[in-house]
Every structure is written in C-alpha cells, then in structure tokens.
Design a protein around this motif. Structure first.
Motif, short mmCIF file in Angstrom:
data_model
loop_
_atom_site.label_atom_id
_atom_site.label_comp_id
_atom_site.label_asym_id
_atom_site.label_seq_id
_atom_site.Cartn_x
_atom_site.Cartn_y
_atom_site.Cartn_z
N UNK A 236 -9.10 1.95 2.05
CA UNK A 236 -8.71 0.62 0.74
C UNK A 236 -8.99 -0.33 0.54
N UNK B 216 5.22 5.14 7.62
CA UNK B 216 3.79 6.17 7.01
C UNK B 216 3.96 7.23 7.74
N UNK C 182 -6.72 3.94 -6.14
CA UNK C 182 -5.17 3.97 -6.63
C UNK C 182 -4.63 5.17 -6.60
N UNK D 185 0.70 5.96 -0.79
CA UNK D 185 1.13 5.04 0.08
C UNK D 185 2.71 4.43 -0.15
N UNK E 48 -4.09 6.93 -3.79
CA UNK E 48 -4.37 6.72 -2.11
C UNK E 48 -2.90 6.02 -2.13
N UNK E 49 -3.52 4.33 -2.62
CA UNK E 49 -2.72 3.34 -2.41
C UNK E 49 -1.51 3.29 -2.91
N UNK E 50 -1.27 4.56 -4.35
CA UNK E 50 0.50 4.52 -4.89
C UNK E 50 0.80 5.28 -4.08
#
Lengths: 630, 264
Positions: free
Chosen positions: A175, A149, B65, B71, B67-69
């Motif tokens: 998050x 990342x 979701x 990553x 943003x998370x996916x």
C-alpha cells in the motif's frame, strides 16, 4: 521542470514519447522483477553466511542490495517505460525490501519493537480486551490499531502472531509504495519522476528494517499516505466536478489516529500546511481539498490524545524530546563533545568503504535538496502539495544536527521516514534537471548515473540508520538488537510463561527483559529506585545493602541473569539501560561476580538454570503478597 | 466507480469466509478466509456502498483503496467490539466483520445506481504464457530465497543445545523439579537431590528431544528447614550441568518415593 495541470489526468503513456510495443513493455518489467528476485537470493545467501559467522556475508548482502536498487532504478528511468510498469516495479522493490527483513528473522520475532508489541498481542488474546497496560511500551496499549489487525487475523485463522503480523505489514508495505507513487505523481505530474522518487524513498534510514517490523508505525504510515492520496484525488475532482466524494478520508484518518501518535501528528501538520498554502496563496488546487481532512484529522487526533492517549504519549515521547534537547544543549555549550559518526557501543564499526558511502549519501542528499528547492521555487505554476513536501525536505539538515549526540540520534532516525516524503521528491527533481541539463536525456549515461546515485542513497540509508551487527542475522551478541534474541533466551521466556505468575516484577538485561515481558507477561523494572538506578543491582560486587535495597524497594520478585554478559561487551554500549555505571564506556565485560553474587545471597533461590540464562527467586526477601503488579 | 461487482456475490463470499474461520478447518484454509475477511471484503463492501465516491482513477487504485479502507473498517470495528460484552474473540470478530460487511453491501443495494463516470482504464489484456511463466519464475525465486533463509534460521537454532533444570516451590509446600531437553536428540541425565539427608538421592532419567520431564519431590527424610539443592549431570559423570535450589523454611522435601520415569 515542467508540470502538467493539476486537474489533468496523469500523463498517459503516449505522452512520454513513442510507445513501445506492449509485449516489449511487459517483458521489460518482468525481466526487472526476475532480476530483483535474484537480488533477494543474494541476500538469502548473505543471511546463511552471516549465521555461519562468515565475514564475506556483508559482501553478498551489499551485492543483493545493489542488484535490487539498480534493477528498479533502471526499469523506472527508462524513457519508454509505461506508467503501469513503473507502478509494478516500485511495488516489487518495496516487497523485495520487505522480504529482506522477513528473511532476517523468518521463524519468530527477533526485533525489539515486535517483542514489545507481542506483549499486547498476548494480553488481547487472553483477555479479549484492548487498552491493557503494556509495561514495555505504554503507548502500545493506547494506540491499538495494529494490535487489532494482528489479533483479528491471528484469532480468526489460528495462525501465530508472527505469521499474522507479517501478512498485515506485508500488505501495508505494498500500500505504501503504491500510494506514495500516486501522491508524488500528483505532485509532479510525471510518473517517471514519481517512480524515481519512490525508489529513493527506500533510502530513508528506517525503510528496510524499522518500517518493515511488525510495528504500529509500519501500519499507520501507509494509511496516512493513502489519506494524502484521497486528498489528491479530491483536489483533482474539485474543479467544478459533481462527482461523489465518498467518506473514505474520515475513516482512514480515524484509523491513523488510533494506530500511531507520531504518524497522526505528522498527518495533521502536513494537511494543515497543505490547506493553509492552498487557502492563503491561491496556488493551483483551486478548491481547498485539504481543509476538511485537515480539520477532521486535527479534531480526531486532539480528542484521542486528550481522552485516551495523553499519558502514554507523553510518557513515551517526552523523554525522547527532552533528552535530545538537553544533550544537544550540552554539545552546543561545549559541556560534552559531539558524538563521533558511526560510533556507538562496542560493536564493530562500519568498514571504511561503508562509512564513505554513508557520508556520500548525506552529501548527495544535501546537494540535491538545494537544487530541488530552487526548482520548486522557480516552478510556474506551483502546486500547493509541493510546499509541505519541500518543508519536510528542509528538515533533513536539522535531522543531521540531531545526530551530534547519542540521545538525539534516535529522534533523527525516527524522523527519517517522514522527512523523506519530501526529500526523495526534491532529490529526484534535482537529478532529472541535472540529467537534462548535462546529459543526454534518456540515455545510458543518465540511467547509470541515476542508478548509481540511488544505490548510494539507499545503501547510505541502511549504513547511517542501522548498525552493522544488526543488518544480518548471526550468532548471539550482547545488547545487539535482534542479535541478542536467540533460542536460549526464548526457551527461558517460554519456561517463565509456564511457571511464573504473570505481572511479577523482574529485573534483567535489555534483551532478556523484553523476552520475559512479552512471552511471559512479566513486568520489568527500570529507571531509578529511591534515587539509585535499578541497574546497579547487577553492578554491585556482592549482594550488598544497595542491591538488596533495590530489590526490596521495587518489590522485585525475580532476577534474570545471562552469563554471556560476562563474556561479551554490549554492542550498543549498555547492558541494562542508559543510567547504568559506565554506560557507553564499558571496556571489559561485566565481572562474573556481579551475576554470581545472587547464587550466594541468603534467602535467594535459583529456580531455573538454563545454561547461561538463570532465574533467581527473591520472594523470601519481600513482604508476603508483594512483587506483582495488579 | 463500482468496478462492475455484484454485491450478492460479495455477500456470499463474506458468509463463506466468516463461516470458514469459525469451523475447525486447517489453519492454512482459515488463514485464507481470514485474510479475505480482514484485508479485502470490508473495504470491497465499503467501495460498493459508495464510500470511495469517485476517488479511484482505475482498477489499480480501486483495489488500493479497498485494502486501505478494509484495514480502517477492521480497526473501527475492533474498537466497537471492545466495548461490547463479547470483546475480541474469534466469534465476535467473525460475526462483527461479517455483519459490518453485509450491512455495507445491503446499503450498496439500496443506494441509487447512478451511472458511473467513465474513467480512463487500461484495457484488460490476457497475459501471455511466457509472461505467466516469468511471473512464476520470479515468485518461485523469491520463495526459494525466503526458504533458504528460513532453513538457515532453523538450522542455527537446532545447533544451539539447551538443557533446562528447574525447581519450583508450590504454595502447598510441595517442590516440583523439571528438566527440558532441547539438545536435538534424546538424552539421559542423572538428577542429584541434596536435601540435607545423608548421601542425598540420585536417579537417572531419559528425556526425549524437545521433551520435558517433571515430577514433585516427596517429603524429605530430614525435617530440618533448609536448602534443597538439585543438580543435573550426565550419567556416569559427576560434573554438574545445571544446578538449582530452593529454600523452604518449613520444607519437607527429600528422596523420591519410587523410581523416576525412565529410571533403570
């Protein structure tokens, strides 16, 4: 305690009582976030005062923390607060605490784990390949999620690894708070309870600093909570729904598994327990939504461990576990006495008030845990998700036992962020029950009580988990985490990066070796060499055969010394590593002769004099072509 | 739930971002494009392709979701790039992430467009001017806090004066001597070289702030193997600031052939 049905949507704003006008609601959370920004400003002043060496800095620091926590707690506890308001406020609190860490080291990495990871960032940046051995922490090379990342963002943008890392971890902090709120809301059916619990989650000992570092757990943990959120939504959709389910869960699970070992293990265990409870007890949840993700997580984690990360994981976690076990055994068999709370090294001990807050936070959490467990057991119907959360919370007393020794304290600290997922919820449930039982619900007294309790929990988490010398920036201290990273050490490391061959073997004190290992890609040597602790090379009064023997046996090409160690005691108790003479019991600084001996040793060259930091070249003592790792 | 997004617009944004990071644009511009390419667009395409199914309950969760996916997609893509011949370079990252995003978007165009199940979502409200002002004040205050802390950090570093002196024996038997000035101002130094020759050598240099001075020492007047000691001092003083030395069994180091840079 009442809960709404599992398959019901979260309580709408109208269910919480008379809905306040939208404009008032909006101005309410806006006011809260503005006040929280003022709290950040107070902490910024504390940072400035801390760097100037003013003792009043800690007062400003705690004032800022109190403003942040009281504001957030008050905003989410308000009876008429809307669900959206609570979501925004808990996310702002997470962001504020993240900025608190950013303000601590705003210009470059100063935290230990960040430097250790920097080695992997630089390796990947130079070779364009993953899985390079990181001699500082072997596991980093086998769990490359964060490296990918950060490298991608830095490589694509041209920004520094520091900037890229801050952006990645800042995003995942948001998050974490958002997903945690939603998972806890699913567990309780109450957005108010979920919001209070999410605020209390900030009371785990690693929330403010460790999990805000550019570290692999800081990335994996939020992703793992998002996986739990996916399962929650699957559970809600399970009741005869034909809605498409998507493939987000497997994708996110893979990301967690390749990012951090402990988080992957925690996720697997959590999902397995959740699935087992749902299956065996027939608790509400109806479809066994946790089962497929549990199986996928188990398979992925097992495969990754067996084929990729076994050695690195065992190398990193093995000694932690065995040392914790051994040291506890010694305490229980009365071979050694238990560690004194709030004691460690030569750094200043916490002031009495801080120690009292620390003890109070532990007592409040223990009491709330008991009440919370009773409330969970008495719930009808009980939600399956509450079982693994309660089991996590029950580990809290165990983690306190681990604090009896220095060796096992690290395990206690590192488990805090996992245990608090359950503990924060049970605490919030206990407080809500107590408020309804003894206070006028929604009244000022309830709000103030919850705010005061939250302050104690969050402040206690910081006090218990992070030593006083490392909370605020300031002048150089020996062996004091981020306080040992300063311009002198950085310049020496940058010089070494330009002048010394990468992968050369070095020995240095605990802070300098991390700088040299990261920026300069040198390979620090630790542990024991032919039965003798490598650290003894620094403790011999002369360049004795013992010191020379260590250099030759370990093929150490460079010795880096820092004269400040001869003027300062180590804040965490050790200058080099735990097996050094008088580790944890240093009463006087390192004798000057211990470092000056290299200046008179035959064949040894001093090739850098940077003031306090000096580099000695031992090449003449070694056979030609040695002193470098492949 | 597709959130009413048009895949073609996302494809355009993806191509633009992937192109921007490959162009020699200023870092802040590339950073914006890179953040979009890493933290948003892959997850957005994943969501449009139906990867989220019916998970999101509202627009807020949809973004979460995404943003998370995103990553997760980057992590999996990175593992894939690592086994290719190109590895993890700027070009491979841009092309790889762009390609994955475009493939997901193409998939979203191919899949049947089932009517999305209506979800309870909050009605979009235009924020009032006062609310916008309040948000600006909040962000501004937080920004001031970070700036205050950052300035203090820079000031603390600036207050630490560091001078480095080094001497490096090269493989060819040549010896390089260097000075780095991090004292916060231009500085003059005197370098004394003691190579065993009578009186040794000395010469004065000036090094700008945050600058370095380095040059090789020419062969010594003395041919005897031994230690060459280099000392740094302030001009007009004999008190050494820094001291380094090398031992050359076959060394031929000695006085500089000519005046050093900045020498009077």
């Amino acid at each position: 305690v009442t809960v709404s049905p599992v398959d019901a949507p979260p309580r709408s704003e109208s269910e919480l009582g008379p809905v306040t006008p939208t404009r008032n609601a909006a101005s309410s959370w806006l006011t809260a976030t503005r006040v929280m920004a003022v709290g950040l400003l107070l902490v910024a002043v504390a940072d400035v005062l801390g760097r100037a060496g003013k003792s009043v800095a800690s007062g400003w620091y705690w004032a800022g923390i109190v403003v942040l926590v009281v504001t957030a707690t008050t905003a989410v506890t308000r009876r008429h607060a809307t669900r959206s308001e609570r979501q925004i406020v808990v996310m702002c609190l997470g962001a504020a605490f993240y900025l608190l860490k950013v303000m601590h080291s705003p210009t470059y990495f100063t935290f230990v784990d960040e430097h250790q990871l920097l080695r992997s960032f630089i390796d990947v940046g130079q070779t364009h390949r993953l899985f390079h051995l990181n001699p500082l922490v072997q596991a980093y090379s086998r769990f490359p999620g964060l490296v990918e990342m950060t490298s991608s963002l830095a490589t694509l943008s041209g920004a520094s690894y520091h900037t890229a890392g801050l952006i990645v971890i800042g995003g995942t902090r948001l998050l974490l708070m958002a997903a945690l709120f939603l998972v806890l809301e699913h567990a309780t059916g109450s957005d108010q309870l979920a919001a209070i619990a999410t605020v209390l989650y900030a009371g785990n000992t690693n929330f403010v600093y460790f999990n805000a570092e550019v570290g692999y757990e800081s990335l994996a943990l939020p992703l793992a909570v998002v996986v739990l959120l996916v399962v929650c939504r699957r559970e809600e959709d399970g009741g005869g729904s034909v809605r498409p389910r998507g493939v987000a869960a497997p994708l996110l699970i893979v990301a967690v598994v390749v990012t951090h070992h402990m988080t992957a293990l925690w996720l697997v265990m959590f999902l397995l327990v959740w699935a087992a409870v749902t299956k065996l007890t027939g608790m509400r949840g109806r479809t066994n939504a946790p089962l497929p993700p549990a199986v996928i997580a188990t398979v992925c984690a097992t495969l990754w461990f067996v084929f990729v990360a076994r050695d690195a994981t065992v190398h990193e976690l093995g000694p932690v576990v065995t040392d914790a076990y051994t040291s506890l055994l010694h305490v229980f068999t009365a071979q050694v006495s238990a560690k004194r709370p709030f004691a460690g090294g030569a750094g200043p001990t916490d002031p009495l008030l801080e120690r009292l807050v620390g003890y109070a936070s532990v007592l409040v959490l223990l009491g709330s845990l008991v009440v919370g467990l009773v409330l969970v057991v008495r719930q009808r119907p009980m939600r399956a998700l509450l079982v693994p959360l309660s089991m996590l919370a029950c580990l809290y007393p165990v983690s306190l036992v681990l604090r009896l020794t220095q060796a096992s304290t690290e395990t206690a600290n590192r488990s805090s962020e996992f245990i608090f997922f359950g503990l924060c919820l049970l605490t919030a449930m206990a407080w809500q029950w107590g408020a309804r039982r003894f206070l006028r619900s929604g009244g000022l007294v309830e709000t103030l009580s919850v705010a005061a309790g939250s302050c104690v929990i969050v402040a206690g988490g910081i006090i218990v988990g992070w030593p006083p010398y490392a909370r605020l920036p300031g002048g150089f201290q020996a062996s004091a985490l981020s306080r040992s990273i300063d311009k002198q050490g950085l310049l020496a490391a940058r010089w070494a990066a330009a002048e010394l061959p990468a992968h050369s073997r070095i020995v240095a004190d605990s802070s300098t070796r991390i700088l040299m290992g990261s920026y300069a890609q040198l390979d620090p040597q630790l542990g024991v060499s032919e039965g003798v602790p490598v650290a003894r090379v620094f403790f011999e009064a002369s360049f004795s055969p013992v010191a020379r023997g260590i250099i030759e046996a370990d093929k150490i090409r460079y010795v880096v010394t820092d004269d400040r160690l001869t003027r300062l005691l180590p804040s965490n108790g050790v200058y080099f590593e735990g097996n050094e003479p008088d580790a944890g019991r240093h009463l006087t600084p390192l004798p000057s002769v211990s470092l000056n001996k290299f200046a008179t040793a035959p064949g040894v060259m001093r090739i850098l004099d940077g003031g306090d930091v000096k580099v000695y070249d031992m090449t003449a003592l070694l056979p030609a072509g040695t002193g470098m790792d492949p | 739930m597709t959130n009413g997004q048009d895949p073609t617009k996302t494809a355009g944004a993806t191509v633009a971002c992937a192109g921007a990071v490959l162009l020699p644009l200023p870092v802040p511009v590339r950073l914006v494009a890179a953040v979009a390419l890493v933290l948003f667009l892959p997850g957005h395409a994943f969501a449009l392709a139906g990867g989220l199914g019916s998970l999101p309950r509202d627009a807020f969760e949809y973004r979460l979701f995404e943003v998370a996916t995103s990553i997760a997609v980057v992590i999996v893509t990175g593992l894939g790039l690592d086994v290719t011949a190109w590895g993890l370079t700027r070009t491979s990252w841009a092309v790889g992430l762009g390609a994955v995003t475009l493939v997901l978007l193409a998939w979203s165009l191919r899949r049947p467009r089932a009517p999305a199940t209506p979800r309870p979502t909050a009605a979009r409200r235009r924020p009032s001017l006062a609310a916008v002002a309040a948000i600006v004040v909040t962000i501004g205050t937080a920004g001031v806090a970070v700036d205050v802390a950052a300035r203090a950090a820079r000031d603390q570093d600036a207050a630490i004066d560091v001078v480095q002196l080094w001497v490096i024996p090269d493989e060819g038997g040549e010896v390089r001597v260097g000075v780095a000035n991090h004292e916060g101002r231009d500085a003059s130094y005197r370098i004394l070289v003691d190579d065993g020759s009578p009186g040794g050598q000395s010469y004065d240099i000036e090094v700008p702030d945050d600058g370095t001075w380095e040059r090789p020492l020419p062969p010594a007047a003395s041919n005897a193997p031994g230690t060459t000691r280099v000392t740094l001092a302030r001009p007009g003083t004999s008190q050494p600031l820094r001291s380094v030395w090398v031992t050359q069994p076959q060394a031929k180091v000695g006085a500089p052939a000519g005046p050093a840079q900045g020498a009077p």
